[in-house]
Every structure is written in C-alpha cells, then in structure tokens.
Motif scaffolding. Structure first.
Motif, PDB file in Angstrom:
ATOM      1  N   GLU A 125      17.503 -22.392  21.718  1.00 35.73           N
ATOM      2  CA  GLU A 125      16.290 -21.965  21.005  1.00 35.73           C
ATOM      3  C   GLU A 125      16.393 -20.504  20.563  1.00 35.73           C
ATOM      4  OE1 GLU A 125      11.926 -20.772  22.481  1.00 35.73           O
ATOM      5  OE2 GLU A 125      12.410 -22.889  22.801  1.00 35.73           O
ATOM      6  N   VAL A 126      16.838 -19.637  21.454  1.00 32.28           N
ATOM      7  CA  VAL A 126      16.950 -18.211  21.134  1.00 32.28           C
ATOM      8  C   VAL A 126      18.045 -17.983  20.093  1.00 32.28           C
ATOM      9  CG1 VAL A 126      17.525 -15.928  22.077  1.00 32.28           C
ATOM     10  CG2 VAL A 126      15.953 -17.434  23.307  1.00 32.28           C
ATOM     11  N   ALA A 127      19.166 -18.652  20.239  1.00 33.60           N
ATOM     12  CA  ALA A 127      20.285 -18.482  19.305  1.00 33.60           C
ATOM     13  C   ALA A 127      19.932 -18.969  17.908  1.00 33.60           C
ATOM     14  CB  ALA A 127      21.517 -19.220  19.822  1.00 33.60           C
ATOM     15  N   GLU A 128      19.290 -20.117  17.810  1.00 34.12           N
ATOM     16  CA  GLU A 128      19.012 -20.706  16.499  1.00 34.12           C
ATOM     17  C   GLU A 128      17.799 -20.104  15.805  1.00 34.12           C
ATOM     18  OE1 GLU A 128      21.051 -25.087  17.168  1.00 34.12           O
ATOM     19  OE2 GLU A 128      18.851 -24.952  17.166  1.00 34.12           O
ATOM     20  N   SER A 129      16.907 -19.507  16.553  1.00 31.72           N
ATOM     21  CA  SER A 129      15.694 -18.941  15.954  1.00 31.72           C
ATOM     22  C   SER A 129      15.906 -17.543  15.399  1.00 31.72           C
ATOM     23  CB  SER A 129      14.578 -18.887  16.997  1.00 31.72           C
ATOM     24  OG  SER A 129      14.891 -17.902  17.982  1.00 31.72           O
ATOM     25  N   GLY A 130      17.022 -16.925  15.731  1.00 30.32           N
ATOM     26  CA  GLY A 130      17.252 -15.534  15.326  1.00 30.32           C
ATOM     27  C   GLY A 130      16.722 -14.540  16.346  1.00 30.32           C
ATOM     28  N   LYS A 131      16.013 -15.023  17.373  1.00 30.07           N
ATOM     29  CA  LYS A 131      15.504 -14.132  18.425  1.00 30.07           C
ATOM     30  C   LYS A 131      16.647 -13.476  19.193  1.00 30.07           C
ATOM     31  CE  LYS A 131      11.348 -16.884  19.308  1.00 30.07           C
ATOM     32  NZ  LYS A 131      10.715 -17.778  20.292  1.00 30.07           N
ATOM     33  N   ASP A 138      27.235 -14.315  24.645  1.00 32.62           N
ATOM     34  CA  ASP A 138      26.446 -13.200  25.169  1.00 32.62           C
ATOM     35  C   ASP A 138      25.102 -13.653  25.731  1.00 32.62           C
ATOM     36  OD1 ASP A 138      28.494 -11.445  24.634  1.00 32.62           O
ATOM     37  OD2 ASP A 138      27.590 -10.628  22.810  1.00 32.62           O
ATOM     38  N   LEU A 139      24.452 -14.593  25.076  1.00 32.93           N
ATOM     39  CA  LEU A 139      23.188 -15.105  25.611  1.00 32.93           C
ATOM     40  C   LEU A 139      23.408 -15.788  26.961  1.00 32.93           C
ATOM     41  CD1 LEU A 139      21.520 -16.554  22.386  1.00 32.93           C
ATOM     42  CD2 LEU A 139      20.870 -14.460  23.617  1.00 32.93           C
ATOM     43  N   SER A 140      24.546 -16.454  27.129  1.00 32.57           N
ATOM     44  CA  SER A 140      24.836 -17.168  28.372  1.00 32.57           C
ATOM     45  C   SER A 140      25.101 -16.244  29.548  1.00 32.57           C
ATOM     46  CB  SER A 140      26.046 -18.088  28.179  1.00 32.57           C
ATOM     47  OG  SER A 140      25.722 -19.112  27.285  1.00 32.57           O
ATOM     48  N   VAL A 157      16.844 -10.093  21.562  1.00 29.08           N
ATOM     49  CA  VAL A 157      17.202 -10.203  22.982  1.00 29.08           C
ATOM     50  C   VAL A 157      18.432  -9.353  23.288  1.00 29.08           C
ATOM     51  CG1 VAL A 157      18.076 -11.779  24.761  1.00 29.08           C
ATOM     52  CG2 VAL A 157      16.151 -12.463  23.322  1.00 29.08           C
ATOM     53  N   LEU A 158      19.474  -9.477  22.482  1.00 33.59           N
ATOM     54  CA  LEU A 158      20.715  -8.753  22.756  1.00 33.59           C
ATOM     55  C   LEU A 158      20.613  -7.276  22.405  1.00 33.59           C
ATOM     56  CD1 LEU A 158      23.380 -11.401  21.718  1.00 33.59           C
ATOM     57  CD2 LEU A 158      22.529 -10.851  24.013  1.00 33.59           C
ATOM     58  N   ALA A 159      19.738  -6.921  21.463  1.00 35.22           N
ATOM     59  CA  ALA A 159      19.569  -5.516  21.093  1.00 35.22           C
ATOM     60  C   ALA A 159      18.904  -4.725  22.214  1.00 35.22           C
ATOM     61  CB  ALA A 159      18.742  -5.397  19.808  1.00 35.22           C
TER      62      ALA A 159
END
Length: 165
Positions: free
Chosen positions: A146-152, A19-21, A156-158
């Motif tokens: 960075e976003v995936a591993e930090s919990g951010k 989803d981030l991609s 972002v997806l919300a």
C-alpha cells in the motif's frame, strides 16, 4: 521446522520495496494489532547489516520480547534477519526482491521457525502457529504494498531518522 513462503507483487521498484521492508517505523505500523514496539537496538529508521532490534508485542494474549539481527544484506535484492532471543527456539526470515515487468517487484518472504517445547511446539505449529505467523506476514506485506504503490513511500523514507538505543 515450518516454512512459510509468500510472494507479493508490488508496482514499485525493488529499491523502494527493499527500504520499506527494513524500516523499523513501517514495521510498527504493520503490526499495530499486536502493539509491537521497538524498545532496544535500532528503534527507528532503516536496519543495516549487523543491526539488531528488540521488539515488545502482545502475541496470543501474552506480552513478549523478541530480539533479532540482520545477518545478510545485499541492497536492493536480499536481506535476512534471525532471532537472537525470544519465544521461538529459532527463526530466519529471508526477504527477496526481484524486478519484474516494468517498474514492478516480486517480493518474496521465506520465514522458517522452530518452536520450543519439542512435540508440544510441533503440535502448536500445526494447530495455529503457522497460520498465525502467515497472517502477520501477510498484513506486513499488505502495508508495504500500500505504501509503495500509493507514493507514500517518498514521505515515509524521507523522514526515516535512524535511532539506536
């Protein structure tokens, strides 16, 4: 035809990386150095199968537009986008997501492109273009990791709101 193969290990599940991609918003964050902005098609939110987007950015000191669309989609393991119009003669970018030990994901990019201008384009590929594109993809992957591993990623997806122009 140059091919760039990159593999990034991310300590997050495949669905999060997938989803981030495909987030237009996060893509713009990862390409801030080129002032990349979505100006037509899906300009915010998550891309889906058949969606298109037109990007405007400054690459190699030249303001350019490039349109691409999602041509293959199997959530959360694979999607591909291909150029419709732009500076390349063509490109295809495959995004693969494989669950590995624990909650980790191996994110693999396969980026194939053909430059215009025949032999001059091939010379540009060798001299600088493949390296330039590799750098852009590595930066994109760094931001996703960075976003995936930090919990951010949850934040972002919300807030992803799909906007189509």
């Amino acid at each position: 035809m140059p091919i760039i193969n990159l593999s990034t290990t991310i300590q997050a599940p495949p669905a999060v990386c997938f989803d981030l991609s495909r987030s237009v918003d996060l893509h713009q964050v990862s390409t801030a150095q080129t002032e990349e902005k979505a100006i037509k098609g899906v300009v915010a939110g998550l891309m889906e199968l058949g969606d298109s987007v037109t990007w405007e950015a400054k690459h190699l000191c030249v303001r350019q537009k490039l349109s691409s669309h999602i041509t293959a989609f199997e959530r959360p393991y694979f999607f591909a986008d291909e150029m419709l119009t732009g500076a390349f003669k063509s490109f295809r970018h495959e995004h693969r997501f494989e669950a590995i030990a624990g909650e980790a994901t191996r994110m693999t990019d396969v980026f194939q492109f053909t430059s215009p201008l025949g032999i001059l384009g091939k010379l540009a590929d060798i001299l600088f273009l493949k390296q330039y594109m590799t750098h852009l993809l590595l930066e994109r992957n760094r931001v996703i990791k960075e976003v995936a591993e930090s919990g951010k990623w949850q934040e972002v997806l919300a807030i992803e709101k799909r906007v189509v122009l």
